[in-house]
Every structure is written in structure tokens, then in C-alpha cells.
Design a protein around this motif. Sequence first.
Motif, PDB file in Angstrom:
ATOM      1  N   ASN A 116      -3.617  -4.382   3.879  1.00 27.98           N
ATOM      2  CA  ASN A 116      -4.286  -4.901   4.957  1.00 27.98           C
ATOM      3  C   ASN A 116      -4.747  -6.129   5.075  1.00 27.98           C
ATOM      4  O   ASN A 116      -5.939  -6.101   5.844  1.00 27.98           O
ATOM      5  N   ARG A 117      -4.612  -7.096   4.434  1.00 23.98           N
ATOM      6  CA  ARG A 117      -5.084  -8.434   4.135  1.00 23.98           C
ATOM      7  C   ARG A 117      -4.055  -9.537   4.113  1.00 23.98           C
ATOM      8  O   ARG A 117      -2.851  -9.328   3.779  1.00 23.98           O
ATOM      9  N   ARG A 158      -6.905   4.046   4.142  1.00 21.97           N
ATOM     10  CA  ARG A 158      -6.791   2.729   5.223  1.00 21.97           C
ATOM     11  C   ARG A 158      -6.416   3.143   6.595  1.00 21.97           C
ATOM     12  O   ARG A 158      -5.629   3.972   6.630  1.00 21.97           O
ATOM     13  N   GLN A 208       0.701  -6.256   3.198  1.00 26.12           N
ATOM     14  CA  GLN A 208       0.523  -5.239   4.174  1.00 26.12           C
ATOM     15  C   GLN A 208      -0.183  -4.138   3.755  1.00 26.12           C
ATOM     16  O   GLN A 208      -0.849  -3.372   4.430  1.00 26.12           O
TER      17      GLN A 208
END
Length: 463
Positions: free
Chosen positions: A200-201, A245, A197
Motif C-alpha cells: 500500500n505504498r 492492512r 500494491q
Amino acid sequence: MNTPNYDPNQGSVLIVDDIPENLRLLTDLLSERGYQVRSVSTGRMALKTAQAKPPDVILLDIRMPDMDGYEVCEALQANVRTQDIPIIFISALDEVIDKVRAFDVGGVDYITKPFQLGEVIARLENQLTIRRQQLQLQQEIRKRSETEEILYQSRALLSSILNSSLDGIAALQAVRDPATSVICDFQCLTLNPVLSQILNRRQDDLIGKSCIRQFLQKVSDTLFDDFVQVVETGTPLEQDFYYQRQPIDAWYHFVAVKLGDGFAITVRDITTRKTIELELEEANKTLDALAYLDGLTQVANRRRFDQQMQHEWLRLAREQQPLTLILFDVDYFKPYNDHYGHQCGDDCLIRIAQAVQTIMKRPADLLARYGGEEFAVILPNTDVSGGQWIANQIQQVVRSLAIPHDRSQVSTVVTVSLGIACAIPHVDGDASTLLRQADRALYLAKKEGRDRSVISSPNCLSQ
């Protein structure tokens, strides 16, 4: 002992003073603002009360019959249960030696009686804010230590906690060049949902892939080489980093340790901790600023004046440039106070300080409250004529305030007398010489009728 209604978010305060009027005044004032207030009149009662239920802050008088404030502070500092409680001395003792001793025995601040309520509240709130932030940081440190202990366990233990950990955790294997055995990338063996998480992948897009170097280069130019050193030397790596991000930018802390021919890494979101640290840094800056400000007029205080005077003397001695000093005070200020009252006297000093401050245009120029109704102005790289011009400006701006003064013998409004001294400093000299000259000039200005400026031995050439 006072137990009024209070706001639990405000904090608790223990007031220690042997004078009932002082206790009642402070207790009422703080209680009205939502603080939980307890008050005692002796040092021994203070020790028992603080031991039974430690307050967030203690306001401590010095002169008391059974134990003085210094002894009480030392006893509190020696007790594990009370040693972290911030202690603010509040006393009529105004000598430097008394204040120094207060800090030596463990006090965090010192307020001189008679006090201003606004000052008491400001200093109290500063200590409460720092105390809350320290407790929050301690909680973060304890949580971090618990997690870091887990990080040094075996690979099997790491695998068992992956999916239950609140931190992001991964294990990576070195990918070496077959010809040189140099590490050219890392392959992700496993990672938990938290780290997935954070990155973000999806986990499936990372596990088994050798694409770590490309990702690390987006975070930091040196991070890949740092991880290589962890594998080659066995030295753990621990860092904070800022990761931008979408949709949220955040601060993270990671610990990487060698694991076979690779490394294990744990990542924790420390955005909250970083925010607290920044707030604490700002609070400390505020405290530093307060240490150099006069509490009433909000211009520089005597401590700041002494430091700046010494600094400019040494600097201008090297450059052989002039230094001008102006001392001025309010004419017939005691009669003004006696006639209009001390509150009006304070307001008068505040208005004068604010007005004169507008004249100080250069960053190095300094206006300071020298003591009582007396002020000082330091003017680096300024000759006598420049000092005289500033003195005239001060007289004009004070007169333009048009503060009525029925007890003045020279004017119907408040005026000032000024003494001006100028010298080109030299390393063998001392700034106190210039101060004595300005003080002598101020004396002559008063002797010659007040509401005027006098120059002491003008020995600076015009620039």
C-alpha cells in the motif's frame, strides 16, 4: 448403467454392488439429490468403468462373486489413474476385522448395512468436500512451485520479470554501519507494482530508500533479524505471515534468497489457500467427531466408550478415587420393535439418548450407546450413592417421555432396567472387571422384574 439428470456441482458416484435391489435403491436416492450416478454389479466392471471415467467417490460392496470389494479396492489403489479416488465400503459385514481390512486396503470410510440415507449422504459429502479441497490445494502447490523455481534465477532474470510477474518481487541491498559492518537496514533497489500494491505504498516512496527495518518491525519483531541471517549465511528464508492492512487483511507467503550483499524476495497472496486449509481442517475435525459418535443416537459410540473407560480407570487409579459405571437397556425392546416397527424403534432410542444426555452435567461424565438398545454411563469421581441417584434420574427421565409400549409386561410406557457397579480402580486391575459387575447387576435387574436398578457389590464409600 444409470445416466439421470444431475447437478455437475454435486459430484459423480460409482456404486458397486452385485444385488440389483441395492443398486437401484442407492442409485435412485443419490440421483434424486443431483449426484451423477453410475452403477455396476461386478468388480471387473467397476475397474473398467473407473478407468474409463474416474468418479469422484466409489461406494463399494465387499461380498461379490468374481472379485470381492477388498480385491477391487487394491486394484484401484494400484492404478495411477484411480489410486486417489476415495472409496467408501458399504457392506452388511459388521465385524471389526472386516472394517480394519477395509481401511488397510485403502478405504476411507465404512458404512454398515442396513444403512441410513442421512448417514450415507453425510459421509459421501465429507469425502467430496475433502476431495475438492485437495484438488484446489494441489493446484495452489503447483502454481507456487512454478514461481519458486523462478526465484532462484540470477539478478538479471529477476529484473526482466518484475513487471510481468503476478507475485510481488523486490531486490534489497544491505546498509551496513561503516564502523562495524553490521547490517543496520536494507535499501530497496527495485520492486514491482504487485508488491507496491501489497505494501500500500507508491514505488517512488520505496525505491532507493533505507526504511525497510521500520516497516518490517510493524509486521514481526524478528523478521529484520531473519533477513540479516539470509544475507550473512546465504540460507534461504521461507515463511507465511498475516498482514493487517486497510481495506483488507490477508495471508502472504514469501521466499527470500541471498542476492549479492542483499536479498531478493517474492511475495504471494495465499489468502485463498489458507482459507482452503482451514476448511479442510474443519472437515477433518468433523470426520474425527463422526468416528466417535453413534450414527443413530448421536451420543458416544462403543469405540469412544472403551477409550474413555480405560482413560478414567488409569486416572482414578492414580488418584484413588471412585469410578461408577451404569449399564441400562430398554425393557422388552424386541417386542416394541416387532409391534411398532424398526423406524419407531430407532426413534425410541434417539429420544431416550437425548433425554438421558441432559442428565450428564459434568464434562467427564459420558453417555454411550453400548450396543443395540443398551447404553452405558461412565461417572468418574462418583460413589455408589451418586451412581444410584443418577440411575434414578435416568429412570424418571425415560418414564417422563411417556412413550407408549403396549407389548411391555411391566408398564404401559417404555421403561429401562439398570445395573450399577462402583470401584476404586487400582493399577493392577482392569476396567473390564467393573464392566462385568455392571453387566451382572443389569442381568439381576431384568431377572427381578425389570423397570428397576440393581447395585453390584457396593464397595465405594460416600464422598
